[in-house]
Structures are given as structure tokens and as C-alpha cells.
Design an enzyme around this catalytic site. Structure first.
Site, PDB file in Angstrom:
ATOM      1  CG  ASP B 523     -49.275  32.020  -4.114  1.00  0.00           C
ATOM      2  OD1 ASP B 523     -49.555  33.098  -3.558  1.00  0.00           O
ATOM      3  OD2 ASP B 523     -48.578  31.954  -5.147  1.00  0.00           O
ATOM      4  CG  ASP B 582     -45.552  37.265  -7.447  1.00  0.00           C
ATOM      5  OD1 ASP B 582     -44.840  36.642  -6.631  1.00  0.00           O
ATOM      6  OD2 ASP B 582     -46.667  36.868  -7.823  1.00  0.00           O
TER       7      ASP B 582
END
Lengths: 301, 780
Positions: B523, B582
Site C-alpha cells: 500500500d 477504495d
């Protein structure tokens, strides 16, 4: 300060200025010349000769409409005219028959190209039909003999001879129309076919409402060449019967040839008059064709 | 094609049998002649006209050539036909060009003249033409015949050529004129090359016409030195009374050249004989039109510049950004610019460019096991957040495996003292409070469920509240005299320092060595500011990834960068998957994924089924829609799998199975976005060989009308016939079936050509919003 002048002077040359006006004539010139000399002028000459009495060698004598007057009382002329009408009507069968064959052959299987070429074969063979009809041993004579007990010598029988020749003529003509329709089918829009299929059109309805309208250019040409073929029929008559028996299978073009050139004739004026009549009949069709063609084009443009 | 092609083995067999039978029937007279031509003269004399020949007398053919002048006639035919064909076609190229292209005043009359002359009964010309030929001294010569035939056939050819040229796109000629090209060059270099099919067709036709001519041969010639074979044969017919075998042999020989010509030129002939049919104009859509696409594959700071210079030239520049003083060159020194520029050019619209980009990206991504299909992920973040409990995770693993998941991904929260997002980043050791025995019990369980194990990391980041930050505060990017800026409460490590890279490598290397992990979700959740060496840091990141992959070649890495600042061809040389956002709203994901497909192949785009109620938009969406959207990428689950109702579970399992069935070809083929309307957005996947496709059409809002316009597909094989099937027909809303039956609902399905599906399209059944139709097409 002076501006430099363009190379070649201030004014472009004659050719540069008129290129677009002159170009079409330059493109046309050679073909148009040939065509004028061999086709256009002879048409008028022929019409002129029709007003003369001429053996083709000596001097021609002006007789006005004398040849045409003679035609009105000439039984052979009427026979020829009648036969030409017969040709015209029956020859038209080649168009639907050609369409049917094209539909049959418009498939993709191995070797179909060869098949198409072989179906095209009759287009190039005429002479052999005389063998087909030959009295005594010809297949057709045998067939009719087997069916009726006595063979029919088609080409020797005044009642049947023209039908026999037309049948022989239809054979290559159907092949010709088939080729035209095969080409046309190649251009039929698959979208419209599938759209029709979506709307539930099948078989005959599909053919009539969706395919045939798209085949109009092909139908147009097929009808044109068939009309020309029917009115201009000469080869088979000459090869198979020489117009006989007793002149019963003559058509206008053959009669004209007979009068003008064959051993009976050298009556150039009379032959030319017959040709002019044929031309007149043809002009009716030509005008119709051209009118339609231009109308379609304007509609499309 | 009409009629419908015969399909099915029995129908084809029947057709194959019918074909030769029809041919034999059709050619019966000809066959009779052929047999006769090989019949000995004795048979005929004995009355054996139809029986089996006593032997095959090919000597008839020899006799025809030997005992008669037919060889000479044959030669004469060629001497007349070949020059005529060449002459008439050449002349008519010129004469057809003029009336087709120029709007001069006499255009119509001239053209009319050719048409009339063409249709005229040629017998009317007989007397004058014969006299003309006699006067020119060309009577009874091949030249005389050639001249007449050329002139006469020019009429027909002009009509033919004119109509053909008229159908050509006139813009070609106009644009050449705008460029100042002379008329003769337009003819030679633009029109003439396009006329090839018409020329081929005319060659065959005129050859046949002239070869078969009999009338003019008898009018203009009489001797054996000029008479062509048609007339010659008739002359011989008189000599060969009753010698039918010879007449037949001669006929066959005479008929062969045009048939051979037709067979050889058939393809061109058919193509050229278009009879002036107008062609449909190509529609403008996203599959057509020229375009250039550029992509800069570099994961660091960069600049893209498009500008017009004062001198009128235009320039495009792409480049990595070097901070002031980042690279210092000695006089005469040089430095190489990093980055990977992909440029695509094509005339198949945006979809064409998309195909090129997808292929370029696909070449760059190097999977540890290239043959392995992209496994279905289950990510537990939405289910547990930072609250990791082994029993809950095991339960989730069980459920995920039952839904068809193949890889279980443990997200944020497993390391350091990571109870919320303010602490722990940088301490890449397992949190023993949550996992007293390490990750092994969980991994063992996951593997027992038939799944592999993946792990979340964010290695470039560090929390202020972490052992790493406390022991190495100087590793944080912190420009002199400035307070470091936080993003999401975290700081960025200065990877450009070699010791930082080494430290991160050591920790990740230890993790990967200790546990069976086949996937790292790497990430990167904040922007980087105040970086004094952005390019060096990015190069260091690449080096770190390369080093890790070298040490653990079986591990896949996802470049997960919310908002997408790190999705590019450069990072994808080292990673295997990207995460676009997301957002877990299927509508938004559908839009993003369709847009991303301009560059990214579906197999590397993470595409997860979100929760019933989206956390990012608040929207509640049905499972079928969420799952169908997920199928179009690299599928995964990103929700608390325990919330599923039984119905939702069944639906999800169904789509997962579907994904597994189709992923191999979908990820290898091409993808085309389809021109749609505001309430429907669609994409079609086409297999590499073009034999199958899968179209996804999402209804995003209630359509304005009761029926929706047809969906035009793209990228199909135009000639292939695809059998259509609506895969989720059971989702048809009741209203639609009552009022608007779609052809797709016909049992057994319908088959259409690719061309039709691309130009006419398919009408989809009516659908309520939030529905996705899946239409499958398969060519046999």
C-alpha cells in the site's frame, strides 16, 4: 520593393488555366472517336440507306419510304417480328431462372468456385444444341420419341422450331443472369438480412421484401442484357436452322442479314430498313432504361 | 448472406450431393457433347449414339486439330480477342473516368450516347460497318474485327467503368485537387489503382463476349486466315456432315478459354461487378478514427508538457522531475532520464489504442507463474478492520473458501501495535498480542481451506508512534528547518538513503522467509511532499522491489495506491496487480474500471465485490450487480462475508464460478468499451481468436424510454457467426418479459454474424436500474 514573379510568367499557361475544362475531353477523345466512327455514324448511315434501293456495289437510288411500304406487305417480315416478340417474352424466363440458380449456388462449401465456373459453361456454347435436337439420334428426339411414340425433329418442324431455338438460347442466358445475380448477392447487406431475420422474415418473404429490393441493380442489368439478347438474337438461328424450315424461325436481325448479305440478298436498303425498325423497337427500351437509371441515380444522390 | 448458409452435417451433406446432381442435369447437353467428342466414328456409324463408347477416342481431338484448320481458327480467335480486350478496357478506363468525375455541360449527353450505342441492336451497324471495313482495306483481317470490337465494346465498358468510378469516394479526388495534383496524375495514381476489380471483371466479360462473337465474324471475315473459331466451327460443320464426334470435340475446345478465364478471375470478377452498388458510410464511433496515445511509465514525480512553440511547431514532453540539486553534473557529464514512454498510434479509435496499451502493459507484467489464472481474493479489511481475532479470521476463511475464494488476504492491523491508523507503521513484526503463535496457525488454516495467503504492508511509511520512528527519526523525509507534514497521520521514509532500503528489505525478507506468503498488498496511502530527492527515492523503491522479487520470486505484489498515483507501466514491471480505489460502490467501480481499461488489461485490475451498503457512497446495491462488475477484472471479495444472506451467497458463488470458467480467455483477449447512452454503459470482452465474446451491459438508471437502443458490439470477427445467449436471463424483470420480448430470450439462442452485431447491434431486454446483462456469443 518588387515581388518576384512566378516562374513561367505572370499568367499561368493555357493548359493550367483550363485544365479542368479540357481534361474530360482529352480523356474522352480516343474512345469517343472510335465509338463515333464505328457505332454512332453507322446508325445514321443505316437509317439513310434505308431510304434507298442499293445492292451495295452500284449507285444507291433514293426511293423515300419505299422499303418501309414494302415491309408492311412482307409476310416474312411479320413472321420475323412475331418470332422476335416470342423471343422477348420467353427469353425473360432467364431472369428468374438465373436468380434461382444464383440462390442455389450462393453457399460456401469446398469447391464452390469450380462449380460456379462450370455452371457458367453454357454461356459459351451454342453449336451443340443442334446435336441435341438432331433428328434420328439427338437426345431430345429420342426423348420425345420415347414419350409420344414418334420422335419430334424440333428444328425441322415449323410449329416448334422457334421454341426449340429459344430453349437453346435460354441455356446460356440463364447462366449469364446467374453470374449477375451471384455478384448482386455478394453485395446484399448482411445487416438487413439479419435485421429481417430478427423481425421474423423467412424464405419467400425475406426474398421478396428484403433481398430482391437490394438486387435491383442486378435485376436491372439482367433485364437489359436479356432484352438486348432477345431482340438481337442471331447466332443460334443462323447456326441451327439458317432461319428455316421455310423461313419459319427467322427473326428480324436474321432476316435483315439475309436480305442484305446472304446469297438471297444484297438488298442493302431493304436490310437497313428492317434494322431501323428493330432500332425503333429497341429505342423504346433504351429510353426506358436510361430514364430509370438517371432517376435512380438522382434519387441516390 | 442470403440464403442462409446450410449448416449442420446432414444439411451440408445433402447440399454436397445436390450440387453435382444439379450440375450434371444442367450440363446434360454439354456432357452429351463431351461423351460424343470421345466416341469413335465407328460407334456413330453403328448407331451407338448414347451407349458406352467402345473406347475413349481422344484421337477425335487430334483429328480436329490435324485434319482441319481449327488450330488456325483458334489462333485467330486469340488474335482478335486479346487485342480487343486490352483496347476496350484501356479506352473505357479513360472514357469512364470523364463522365464520372467531371461535371461538364455535355456530361449527360455524352454518357447517353455511350449507353444508347451500347444497347443498340448491333445488326443495324452491319451494312455501314462492313462498307467502312471494306473501304479501309481491312475486310477479312483480324485488325478489322479488332477495331470494330474495340469501338463497340467501349460503349458497354464505359457504362460499367463510369458506374464503378462514381461509387468511389469522391473525397479522394477532391483532396488530391486541393493539393494541386494534376488531373492526369489523379487518374493514374488515385483512380486507376482503385479500378483494379472493375478491370478484372471487364477482362472476363469482354473476353467472353468477343470470343463468342459469331455475327461479326461472318460479316467482316470469311477466310481461314481471319475467321475465329466460332465461325470456323460452323464452316467445318458443313464439311463434317454427320461427323458429330469432330463437331463435338471442336465445340469443347472452343468453349474452354472463356471458362478457364472465368474460373481464374472469379474472385476479382465478382468483386468488380458491383454494378454501382453504394457502400455504407462508416459510422463514427469509438472504434474508428485516428488517434495517438501516450503513457509515461514512471512512479515518481514527473511532468507532462504539450505546447506550441513560437515557430509553430508542437512538442510533447514527458519526464521525471529532478528536484533542485538532485543531480549535479560535471562539465560534459550526462545523466539518463528514467521512465518508460509508451506511444500508441492507430486508426481504430480509442478502443484500438486501448488494445495496444493493454498489450503493452501485459508484456511488462511478469507473473511468477504465468500460467496461473488470477485467483479470487478475499480481503478481510471490511470485516475486521484492526480488530484481529484468530477464531473470527478462521471463520471468515471458511466462508470465503465456500464462496470460491482462492487467496485470503490479511489486511492492515496484524503488525506492531496497530490498533488504529495512528501507530505501528514501520514495525513489520507480527503483533503477538493478536497472534501469540505468529501467523502460522492462520496460514495453516487458510491453506487447509484450499487458499493461499496474502499480506498487507505499507513499507514506505512510518507512524510517529512506532519503534522505527523512535529509533531512526532521521529516516523520515524532513527538510531542514521545516516541520514534517503528515498525511493520514503518517510520514514517508526517505528510501533514497541506502540504510533505509536495507532495513525495510531485511524486515520484509524475514517475513517472507518465515511464512508461506504468496502475495503482498503493497500500500501507499499518502502523497509525498518536501522530498529533496524524488527521483532517487523512486529509483530506490524500484531497486527495493527488484531485490525482494529476486529473493522471493514466487511472491506476487500489488501496487495498491488509493487514488492511483502509483499505477503505471514502470511500477508494473515489478508488480502484478493494481488497486484503483477504495470505493466499494459497484457503479463507481464500473465507471473507474471501464476508464482504466484504456490502459490496463483486466487481469491486473483488482475488482472486488463490495458490501451490500457501500461505505464510500451509502448506496445499497444488489449482489448480482456487484458481482457482475467484479467479474470484469481480477475478482475478489471486499466485504464482511458474514453479512451475506443465503440468496446473496448463492448469487456470489455463482458469479465466482462463472469468473473461474471465463477468466483465462477474458484476461488474454481484447476489451472494447461500447458506445452507449447515458443510462447504459457496456464493455465487451473478445477472446484472442475472436471465436467468443462476453458483453457486460450495465443499466445505471431507469431508461428514459421503455426500450433501449440496440447495443452495438465491437472487436468481433465480421464473418464469424456467433450464437447468442443471455447468461442471466433469470434476472429479467417480469415487466420486460411481458411487454418487450427480446430476441435474446428465444430458447436455443440466435446466431448472427459479427458484422451484424457490430453494425446493427442487439436489443437487450428491459432492465431495472442496477442490473448488468451478460451476453455471451460463441462461434462454432
Amino acid at each position: 520593393m518588387s515581388l518576384p514573379t512566378a516562374r513561367g510568367g505572370a499568367r499561368p499557361g493555357l493548359w493550367r488555366r483550363h485544365q479542368r475544362t479540357l481534361a474530360p475531353w482529352l480523356f474522352l477523345a480516343p474512345g469517343l472517336f472510335m465509338f463515333a466512327v464505328y457505332v454512332i455514324l453507322p446508325i445514321f448511315q443505316s437509317i439513310r440507306i434505308g431510304f434507298h434501293d442499293w445492292d451495295g456495289i452500284g449507285t444507291a437510288t433514293w426511293i423515300g419510304i419505299g422499303n418501309y411500304v414494302e415491309l408492311t406487305g412482307d409476310d416474312a417480315f411479320y413472321t420475323s417480328l412475331y418470332n422476335n416478340v416470342l423471343w422477348l417474352v420467353l427469353y425473360m424466363l432467364a431472369v428468374p431462372a438465373g436468380l434461382f440458380m444464383a440462390l442455389f449456388l450462393n453457399q460456401t462449401v469446398a469447391g464452390i468456385r469450380l462449380y460456379k465456373a462450370l455452371f457458367f459453361f453454357p454461356f459459351v456454347v451454342g453449336l451443340i444444341f443442334s446435336w441435341f435436337y438432331a433428328p434420328g439420334f439427338g437426345p431430345f428426339y429420342k426423348l420425345t420419341g420415347w414419350l409420344t411414340g414418334g420422335g419430334v425433329a424440333v428444328l425441322a418442324d415449323e410449329r416448334f422450331v422457334t421454341y426449340g431455338i429459344i430453349a437453346a438460347g435460354l441455356w446460356p442466358q440463364v447462366a449469364y443472369c446467374m453470374i449477375l445475380y451471384l455478384t448482386g448477392l455478394n453485395n446484399v447487406s448482411p445487416d438487413q438480412i439479419e435485421a429481417g431475420r430478427l423481425d421474423g422474415a423467412r424464405g419467400w418473404r425475406m426474398l421478396w421484401h428484403v433481398v430482391l429490393p437490394q438486387l435491383r441493380p442486378a435485376t436491372f442489368i439482367a433485364v437489359v442484357v436479356t432484352v438486348i439478347g432477345a431482340l438481337g438474337s442471331f447466332d443460334l438461328v443462323s447456326i441451327m436452322t439458317d432461319g428455316g424450315p421455310h423461313g419459319s424461325s427467322r427473326v428480324l436481325s436474321y432476316y435483315m442479314y439475309e436480305q442484305a448479305l446472304s446469297e438471297y440478298g444484297f438488298r442493302m436498303g431493304y436490310g437497313a430498313a428492317i434494322a431501323a425498325v428493330l432500332f425503333l423497337i429497341m429505342m423504346l427500351f433504351i429510353t426506358g432504361f436510361v430514364w430509370r437509371m438517371l432517376r435512380d441515380e438522382r434519387g441516390a444522390g | 448472406m442470403f440464403p442462409t448458409p446450410v449448416t449442420g452435417p446432414r444439411a451440408r451433406l445433402a447440399y454436397r450431393v445436390a450440387l453435382p446432381l444439379a450440375l450434371i442435369l444442367w450440363l446434360l447437353p454439354l456432357l452429351g457433347v463431351a461423351v460424343t467428342s470421345a466416341r469413335p466414328a465407328g460407334d456413330l456409324a453403328a448407331g451407338n449414339h448414347f451407349g458406352v463408347p467402345s473406347h475413349l477416342a481422344f484421337e477425335n481431338y487430334a483429328a480436329v486439330f490435324h485434319d482441319s484448320p481449327i488450330g488456325q481458327y483458334f489462333l485467330n480467335s486469340f488474335k482478335v480477342t486479346i487485342p480487343t480486350v486490352i483496347g476496350a478496357v484501356a479506352l473505357s478506363c479513360l472514357t469512364g473516368f470523364a463522365p464520372a468525375v467531371y461535371g461538364f455541360r455535355l456530361n449527360l449527353p455524352v454518357f447517353f450516347l455511350f449507353v444508347v450505342g451500347n444497347f443498340v441492336p448491333f445488326q443495324i451497324l452491319m451494312v455501314p460497318v462492313r462498307n467502312l471495313t471494306l473501304n479501309m482495306g481491312l475486310y477479312d483481317t483480324a485488325t478489322g474485327l479488332v477495331l470494330f470490337h474495340v469501338a463497340f465494346q467501349t460503349g458497354f465498358c464505359t457504362l460499367f467503368m463510369r458506374n464503378f468510378i462514381k461509387a468511389l469516394p469522391f473525397e479522394l479526388i477532391e483532396s488530391a485537387r486541393v493539393e494541386g495534383v494534376s488531373e492526369s496524375r489523379i487518374f493514374r495514381f488515385i483512380v486507376l489503382p482503385l479500378m483494379r476489380p472493375a478491370i478484372a471483371a471487364l477482362l472476363v466479360l469482354i473476353f467472353t463476349f468477343v470470343w463468342n462473337d459469331y455475327f461479326w465474324a461472318t460479316v467482316l471475315a470469311q477466310g481461314r486466315h481471319a475467321l475465329p473459331v466460332t465461325a470456323g466451327l460452323y464452316a467445318l460443320n458443313g464439311q463434317w456432315v454427320a461427323a458429330w464426334q469432330l463437331v463435338s470435340a471442336g465445340s469443347i475446345v472452343a468453349a474452354l478459354p472463356p471458362v478457364a478465364m472465368f474460373f481464374l478471375m472469379q474472385r476479382h470478377f465478382i468483386a468488380g461487378l458491383t454494378l454501382g452498388a453504394t457502400k455504407a458510410c462508416p459510422r463514427r464511433h469509438r472504434d474508428r478514427g485516428r488517434g495517438v496515445g501516450l503513457h509515461f511509465g514512471w512512479s515518481g514525480g514527473h511532468r507532462m508538457l504539450v505546447e506550441e512553440l513560437p515557430n509553430g511547431r508542437r512538442q510533447v514532453q514527458f519526464g521525471a522531475v529532478l528536484a533542485a540539486g538532485e543531480v549535479v553534473l560535471d562539465p560534459g557529464g550526462a545523466t539518463a532520464a528514467p521512465g518508460d514512454l509508451i506511444a500508441a498510434f492507430g486508426d481504430r479509435g480509442r478502443n484500438g489504442l486501448a488494445n495496444a496499451f493493454q498489450a503493452a502493459f501485459r508484456r511488462r507484467v511478469r507473473f511468477p507463474a504465468p500460467g496461473r489464472p488470477r485467483p479470487v481474493h478475499d480481503n478481510v479489511w471490511e470485516a475486521v478492520c484492526f480488530d484481529h481475532r484468530l477464531d473470527v479470521l478462521k471463520d471468515l476463511a471458511d466462508r470465503a473458501a465456500r464462496m470460491g475464494a482462492e487467496r485470503f488476504v490479511l489486511d492492515d492491523g496484524w503488525f506492531g501495535r496497530r490498533d488504529d491508523d495512528t501507530s505501528g507503521l514501520g514495525d513489520w513484526g507480527v503483533d503477538r498480542r493478536k497472534y501469540p503463535e505468529g501467523l502460522s496457525p492462520l496460514i495453516d488454516h487458510v491453506e487447509a481451506c484450499g487458499m493461499t495467503f496474502g499480506l498487507w504492508v505499507e513499507p514506505e511509511m512510518v507512524s510517529r508512534d512506532s519503534d522505527l520512528a523512535r529509533s531512526h527519526p532521521d529516516w523520515i523525509i524532513m527538510p531542514d528547518g521545516l516541520v514534517p507534514v503528515t498525511g493520514r497521520g503518517q510520514h514517508v521514509l526517505d528510501l533514497a538513503k541506502p540504510e533505509v532500503g536495507d532495513a525495510i528489505f531485511d524486515r520484509l525478507d524475514a517475513l517472507l522467509a518465515e511464512y508461506r506468503i504468496d502475495y503482498l498488498k503493497w500500500d501507499m496511502n499518502r502523497d509525498v511532499v518536501h522530498d529533496a530527492r524524488p527521483t532517487a527515492r523512486t529509483l530506490a523503491l524500484c531497486a527495493l522491489l527488484d531485490r525482494l522479487r529476486g529473493a522471493h520470486p514466487s511472491v506476487e505484489i500489488a501496487s495498491c495506491a488509493s487514488g492511483g498515483p502509483r499505477i503505471d507501466a514502470g511500477i508494473l514491471r515489478r508488480t502484478h496487480r493494481v488497486w484503483l480505489s477504495d470505493s466499494d460502490d459497484a457503479h463507481e467501480r464500473w465507471r473507474m474500471q471501464r476508464t482504466a481499461s484504456q490502459f490496463l488489461p483486466p487481469g491486473i485490475v483488482g475488482s472486488h465485490v463490495g458490501p451490500r451498503r457501500s461505505h464510500t457512497s451509502g448506496r445499497v446495491l444488489p449482489m448480482a450487480f456487484r458481482a457482475a462488475v467484479a467479474v470484469t477484472g481480477h475478482m475478489g471479495f471486499e466485504m464482511d462475508i458474514r453479512e451475506l444472506t443465503e440468496e446473496e451467497g448463492t448469487m456470489l458463488a455463482r458469479y465466482t464460478t462463472f469468473y473461474k470458467e471465463h477468466r483465462a480467455w477474458m484476461h488474454a483477449g481484447t476489451q472494447h468499451r461500447l458506445a452507449t447512452h447515458p443510462d447504459c454503459a457496456a464493455t465487451v470482452f473478445v477472446s484472442q481468436d475472436g471465436a467468443r465474446f462476453l458483453a457486460f451491459a450495465a443499466t445505471t438508471a431507469s431508461p428514459l424510454n421503455e426500450t433501449v437502443p440496440p447495443l452495438r458490439l465491437a472487436g468481433l470477427e465480421p464473418d464469424a457467426r456467433y450464437r447468442l445467449r443471455l447468461l442471466n436471463a433469470d434476472e429479467v424483470s417480469p415487466r420486460a418479459t411481458r411487454h418487450f420480448p427480446s430476441p435474446l430470450l428465444e430458447p436455443g439462442g440466435l446466431a448472427f454474424s459479427g458484422q451484424a452485431l457490430m453494425t446493427a447491434g442487439i436489443v437487450l431486454p428491459f432492465a431495472f436500474p442496477d442490473a448488468m446483462w451478460l451476453v455471451e456469443g460463441q462461434a462454432p
